[in-house]
Design an enzyme around this catalytic site. Structure first.
Site, PDB file in Angstrom:
ATOM      1  CB  THR A  69      -0.923   0.008   1.228  1.00  0.00           C
ATOM      2  OG1 THR A  69      -1.669  -1.210   1.276  1.00  0.00           O
ATOM      3  CG2 THR A  69      -1.880   1.185   1.168  1.00  0.00           C
ATOM      4  NE  ARG A 221       0.699  -4.043   8.124  1.00  0.00           N
ATOM      5  CZ  ARG A 221      -0.035  -4.585   7.162  1.00  0.00           C
ATOM      6  NH1 ARG A 221      -0.641  -5.738   7.360  1.00  0.00           N
ATOM      7  NH2 ARG A 221      -0.177  -3.952   6.001  1.00  0.00           N
TER       8      ARG A 221
END
Length: 339
Positions: A69, A221
């Site tokens: 993303t 992440r």
């Protein structure tokens, strides 16, 4: 024509700034890791800008949390175009997709996460949209219904998937660019942790940043998540500078050992050693022993253990490699809960 109105979820996702309150790199230089891929994307976007065309449709594949993303947002910044973000399962009706496509400006980017989970009927609308920049809209109902061929502005579709094998062949063949994201090296994750610590306005030592990086399973992440948890631990302990020892204590508190293994990782290895002498053991059996379902075991824990050499697949089941078995026995020796 009412169903052509954009669905609500898109309204607050029109620009990269609105997508996340977290730190997000704004250009390829700020994005750490994936060097080869960044170079390719930089060439693709630069060439498209020189031709004043949208970038060819692009498919990102790879495990979650690696930056698919974020890279799409950076491409939108580099192209100076808008980006709309949605996910495959969210597009339940063809009208939802048509509404989004009809609202795109020339050269805009449409990012669809988990594109392999897009419903079949919606996916078929994408075929003509990607190739001809046109979509078919049904107006009316019953015998009076008619099909209108609606032109849309040229755009770039960026699809992201964690399971490229589940994409249908017709959809996969329509992507002009296919790229895969790989796991990050520890030194790359260390820079990401330091970058994120600066954003959080906390002081983190180099050794502490490296320890977090080694415990992040190659995924930015997870590195960011661990950095936030270490910050919580330091704040409660009233430590303004986070040194390596404090990071070590924090990770142990979170159930992560010095090798970056979580409590569940260790439990899997412990059960294989205790009950099967290192294996082989069937995946369903292991799942039953640790109280977890086999799908979660295969998707969440096994990839990391196999990538680090702690586990391997054989025709008879999962087993721990001989050399690693000796190391684990030495590491776990004396823990009564194991043997």
């Amino acid at each position: 024509m009412q169903e052509l109105q954009p669905i609500d979820i898109i309204k607050f996702q029109d620009s990269p700034e609105d997508i996340s309150h977290d730190f997000t790199p704004k250009n390829f230089n700020q994005f750490i890791g994936q060097s080869s891929l960044k170079e390719k994307l930089n060439i693709y976007t630069t060439a498209a800008k020189m031709r004043n065309e949208p970038v060819d449709h692009l498919l990102f594949s790879g495990p979650p949390g690696l930056g698919k993303t974020t890279l799409s947002q950076i491409m939108a910044e580099e192209m100076n175009v808008g980006i709309k973000i949605c996910s495959g399962p969210m597009l339940e009706r063809t009208g939802d997709l048509v509404a989004i496509l009809s609202g795109l400006q020339p050269k805009d980017i449409l990012f669809i996460d988990e594109i392999h989970r897009t419903p079949k009927a919606v996916e078929e609308v994408l075929y003509s949209a990607m190739e001809q920049f046109r979509v078919d809209v049904i107006i009316g109902q019953g015998a009076g219904a008619k099909t209108v061929n609606l032109p849309i502005n040229p755009f770039t579709l960026i699809g992201a998937t964690t399971k490229a094998g589940l994409l249908t062949a017709p959809l996969r063949s329509r992507f002009g660019i296919t790229e895969r994201l790989d796991f990050y090296a520890d030194d790359e994750l260390k820079i990401i942790v330091q970058q994120y610590a600066s954003y959080l306005e906390i002081k983190l030592s180099d050794a502490g940043a490296l320890r977090i990086a080694k415990s992040s399973r190659g995924t930015p992440r997870i590195a960011k998540k661990l950095t936030r948890r270490v910050r919580d631990f330091a704040q409660v302990k009233h430590q303004k500078i986070i040194e390596d020892e404090l990071v070590h204590q924090s990770l142990l508190f979170l159930g992560i050992d010095e090798d970056g293994l979580t409590s569940v990782d260790n439990l899997i290895l412990q059960k294989i050693i205790k009950h099967y002498g290192g294996g082989p053991a069937g995946i369903e059996t292991i799942a039953s022993l640790i109280g977890e379902d086999s799908d979660t075991l295969e998707a969440v824990y096994e990839p990391f253990l196999m990538r680090k050499g702690y586990l391997e697949k054989t025709p008879r089941g999962r087993q721990i490699p001989h050399l690693m078995l000796l190391k684990l026995k030495r590491k776990l020796l004396g823990q009564e809960t194991i043997f």
